[in-house]
Design a protein around this motif. Structure first.
Motif, PDB file in Angstrom:
ATOM      1  N   GLY A  67     -67.044  -9.367 -44.888  1.00 46.43           N
ATOM      2  CA  GLY A  67     -65.748  -9.158 -45.537  1.00 46.43           C
ATOM      3  C   GLY A  67     -64.962 -10.436 -45.748  1.00 46.43           C
ATOM      4  O   GLY A  67     -64.766 -11.228 -44.830  1.00 46.43           O
ATOM      5  N   HIS A  68     -64.505 -10.615 -46.989  1.00 40.89           N
ATOM      6  CA  HIS A  68     -63.699 -11.794 -47.327  1.00 40.89           C
ATOM      7  C   HIS A  68     -62.234 -11.579 -46.974  1.00 40.89           C
ATOM      8  O   HIS A  68     -61.783 -10.462 -46.760  1.00 40.89           O
ATOM      9  CB  HIS A  68     -63.895 -12.139 -48.810  1.00 40.89           C
ATOM     10  CG  HIS A  68     -65.142 -12.955 -49.020  1.00 40.89           C
ATOM     11  ND1 HIS A  68     -65.135 -14.308 -49.140  1.00 40.89           N
ATOM     12  CD2 HIS A  68     -66.450 -12.580 -49.045  1.00 40.89           C
ATOM     13  CE1 HIS A  68     -66.376 -14.762 -49.261  1.00 40.89           C
ATOM     14  NE2 HIS A  68     -67.202 -13.716 -49.208  1.00 40.89           N
ATOM     15  N   ASN A  69     -61.507 -12.715 -46.936  1.00 41.32           N
ATOM     16  CA  ASN A  69     -60.158 -12.697 -46.366  1.00 41.32           C
ATOM     17  C   ASN A  69     -59.058 -12.892 -47.391  1.00 41.32           C
ATOM     18  O   ASN A  69     -57.946 -13.279 -47.036  1.00 41.32           O
ATOM     19  CB  ASN A  69     -60.066 -13.801 -45.298  1.00 41.32           C
ATOM     20  CG  ASN A  69     -58.990 -13.513 -44.293  1.00 41.32           C
ATOM     21  OD1 ASN A  69     -58.716 -12.346 -43.989  1.00 41.32           O
ATOM     22  ND2 ASN A  69     -58.339 -14.553 -43.785  1.00 41.32           N
ATOM     23  N   ASP A  70     -59.338 -12.588 -48.654  1.00 39.26           N
ATOM     24  CA  ASP A  70     -58.343 -12.847 -49.708  1.00 39.26           C
ATOM     25  C   ASP A  70     -56.997 -12.180 -49.432  1.00 39.26           C
ATOM     26  O   ASP A  70     -55.955 -12.699 -49.812  1.00 39.26           O
ATOM     27  CB  ASP A  70     -58.892 -12.371 -51.071  1.00 39.26           C
ATOM     28  CG  ASP A  70     -60.161 -13.117 -51.429  1.00 39.26           C
ATOM     29  OD1 ASP A  70     -60.115 -13.970 -52.325  1.00 39.26           O
ATOM     30  OD2 ASP A  70     -61.205 -12.864 -50.784  1.00 39.26           O
ATOM     31  N   THR A  71     -57.023 -11.005 -48.797  1.00 33.97           N
ATOM     32  CA  THR A  71     -55.752 -10.331 -48.515  1.00 33.97           C
ATOM     33  C   THR A  71     -55.450 -10.336 -47.020  1.00 33.97           C
ATOM     34  O   THR A  71     -54.624  -9.555 -46.536  1.00 33.97           O
ATOM     35  CB  THR A  71     -55.769  -8.876 -49.037  1.00 33.97           C
ATOM     36  OG1 THR A  71     -56.859  -8.182 -48.403  1.00 33.97           O
ATOM     37  CG2 THR A  71     -55.962  -8.821 -50.540  1.00 33.97           C
ATOM     38  N   GLY A  72     -56.118 -11.217 -46.288  1.00 31.15           N
ATOM     39  CA  GLY A  72     -55.807 -11.371 -44.862  1.00 31.15           C
ATOM     40  C   GLY A  72     -56.355 -10.259 -43.977  1.00 31.15           C
ATOM     41  O   GLY A  72     -55.935 -10.111 -42.828  1.00 31.15           O
ATOM     42  N   CYS A  73     -57.278  -9.456 -44.488  1.00 33.81           N
ATOM     43  CA  CYS A  73     -57.758  -8.292 -43.731  1.00 33.81           C
ATOM     44  C   CYS A  73     -59.179  -8.456 -43.188  1.00 33.81           C
ATOM     45  O   CYS A  73     -59.760  -7.477 -42.699  1.00 33.81           O
ATOM     46  CB  CYS A  73     -57.722  -7.038 -44.612  1.00 33.81           C
ATOM     47  SG  CYS A  73     -56.061  -6.464 -44.929  1.00 33.81           S
ATOM     48  N   ALA A  74     -59.753  -9.647 -43.268  1.00 30.94           N
ATOM     49  CA  ALA A  74     -61.183  -9.770 -42.947  1.00 30.94           C
ATOM     50  C   ALA A  74     -61.516  -9.306 -41.528  1.00 30.94           C
ATOM     51  O   ALA A  74     -62.480  -8.568 -41.318  1.00 30.94           O
ATOM     52  CB  ALA A  74     -61.647 -11.206 -43.163  1.00 30.94           C
ATOM     53  N   VAL A  75     -60.735  -9.735 -40.550  1.00 29.09           N
ATOM     54  CA  VAL A  75     -61.046  -9.360 -39.162  1.00 29.09           C
ATOM     55  C   VAL A  75     -60.767  -7.863 -38.950  1.00 29.09           C
ATOM     56  O   VAL A  75     -61.573  -7.150 -38.340  1.00 29.09           O
ATOM     57  CB  VAL A  75     -60.253 -10.234 -38.166  1.00 29.09           C
ATOM     58  CG1 VAL A  75     -60.378  -9.685 -36.750  1.00 29.09           C
ATOM     59  CG2 VAL A  75     -60.752 -11.681 -38.223  1.00 29.09           C
ATOM     60  N   ALA A  76     -59.640  -7.400 -39.476  1.00 31.31           N
ATOM     61  CA  ALA A  76     -59.320  -5.966 -39.344  1.00 31.31           C
ATOM     62  C   ALA A  76     -60.417  -5.126 -40.003  1.00 31.31           C
ATOM     63  O   ALA A  76     -60.823  -4.084 -39.485  1.00 31.31           O
ATOM     64  CB  ALA A  76     -57.971  -5.670 -39.988  1.00 31.31           C
TER      65      ALA A  76
END
Ligand code: HCA
Ligand code: CU
Length: 376
Positions: free
Chosen positions: A196-205
């Motif tokens: 999962g990529h982190n473009d919207t800041g959700c990668a870890v979640a």
């Protein structure tokens, strides 16, 4: 929730190499593999040997180093690509096919039936060679739901080791990820990998949500580097899972995490991000009076992870205007300086007054405390 199985596929040397600021030398790749191996990740994914001559040579060197972690490479879902990968001696191949309508039309022009057919051919070829194979649908969340489930079902019936779900553009929400992972879980009996990529800041979640939905393998990179602003960071995943379920991550050498992040940062000539979970320079630094006071009584009041698990110490900052008396009393005690409550209050007031002009460092605070103890 319970994470029943978690395997980390660290892709610093594939996805991470796609970070704008990354270009690893052979020595740096081997050093990072050794460090990831010491930490205990289950897999290391490297750039395709098809990418460049040096990529192929480095992949062969990595295989020859015989780390405990399994060496994967990432290729297009094509027989010639996987053949080249197998020839390098990898333990497994992660293949990818674009399945969204737009990419099917604009990129490879294949129908769904053709994709499933090619994928099965590739899966069976790699299995015959006795290596691991994972099949992934690129840009899974912008692909048609019914169509991709059909592909996962069809490819799943050829028995890859894993199928992969990729949030290529970082658009998915945790709820969507959990739900899709569960839907894929219901059509395949293989392991499931999430990227999962982190473009919207959700990668870890989103990585956690994938585990909640039934994923077993999570892609990470050190510091979260990758295309654009990257993917789930290793330290983020460890913090997220480790705070919920410490035993799910205790087989990793957690005390090596800070040096792993620091080493990559130094290779890239960037600082460890100020907001990196666990490894940010201030991840266990407490400042405001109320926080420091509570942490001095019980660190769990403002720490969800114990820094000593990562070989780190907590810090209490005192040379600033938000400081409280308890932090000052604690420091005086540590220095063996006996002060009355009135003196503690007075020195705290003095530090606040001075720090209004800018923070003081520890030695200035200590010097002030010493002056108070032995007035001239
Ligand atoms: C890319 C591909 C990928 C692949 C992920 C995977 C993505 O670089 O475009 O194979 O699981 O984000 O989709 O990194
Ligand atoms: Cu990616």
């Amino acid at each position: 929730m319970t994470v029943s199985r978690l395997a980390i596929v660290d892709t610093t040397l594939r996805e991470g190499e796609q970070f704008a600021g990354a270009h690893f030398t052979t020595e740096q790749k081997l050093e990072l593999i050794a460090a990831l191996d010491a930490f205990g990740v289950e897999y290391v994914e490297m750039t395709s040997p098809v990418a460049s001559p040096r990529s192929e040579a480095d992949l062969r060197r990595a295989v020859a180093a015989r780390p405990r972690a399994r060496i994967l490479t990432h290729t297009r879902c094509r027989l010639d690509d996987v053949e080249r990968a197998l020839d390098c001696g990898v333990d497994g191949v992660n293949v990818l096919f674009a399945t969204s309508d737009v990419l099917r039309r604009a990129s490879h022009g294949r129908s769904l039936e053709e994709i499933a057919e090619i994928a099965c051919e590739v899966v069976e070829h790699v299995r015959r060679a006795g290596r691991e194979i994972r099949f992934s649908c690129e840009d899974t969340f912008r692909s048609d739901r019914r169509e991709i489930l059909d592909i996962y079902r069809a490819v799943g019936s050829c028995h890859p080791d894993r199928v992969g779900i990729a949030d290529t553009v970082g658009i998915a929400t945790p709820r969507q990820v959990e739900e899709l992972a569960a839907a894929v879980r219901s059509v395949v009996d293989t392991d499931i990998e999430f990227h999962g990529h982190n473009d919207t800041g959700c990668a870890v979640a989103n990585a956690l949500a994938a585990l909640e939905g039934g994923a077993t393998h999570i892609d990470t990179t050190i510091l979260g580097i990758g295309e654009r602003n990257g993917i789930a960071s290793l330290s983020g995943l460890i913090a997220r899972v480790g705070s919920l379920q410490p035993e799910a991550v205790e087989h990793y050498r957690l005390d090596l995490l800070p040096s792993l992040d620091a080493r990559l940062a130094s290779i890239l000539e960037i600082p460890v991000p100020f907001n990196s979970p666990i490894t940010a320079p201030t991840a266990f630094t407490h400042k405001a009076g109320m926080h420091s006071n509570a942490v001095l009584r019980d660190p769990r009041s403002y720490e969800v992870l114990d820094p000593t698990r990562f070989g780190l110490d907590r810090q209490i900052l005192r040379g600033h205007r938000l400081v409280g008396r308890n932090a000052i009393r604690d420091r005086a005690g540590a220095l063996g300086i006996a002060l009355s409550e009135e003196q503690i209050s007075a020195v705290t007031t003095e530090i606040k007054r001075l720090a209004d002009g800018g923070p003081l460092d520890d030695s200035q605070v200590d010097a002030l405390l010493a002056t108070w103890a032995t007035p001239a």
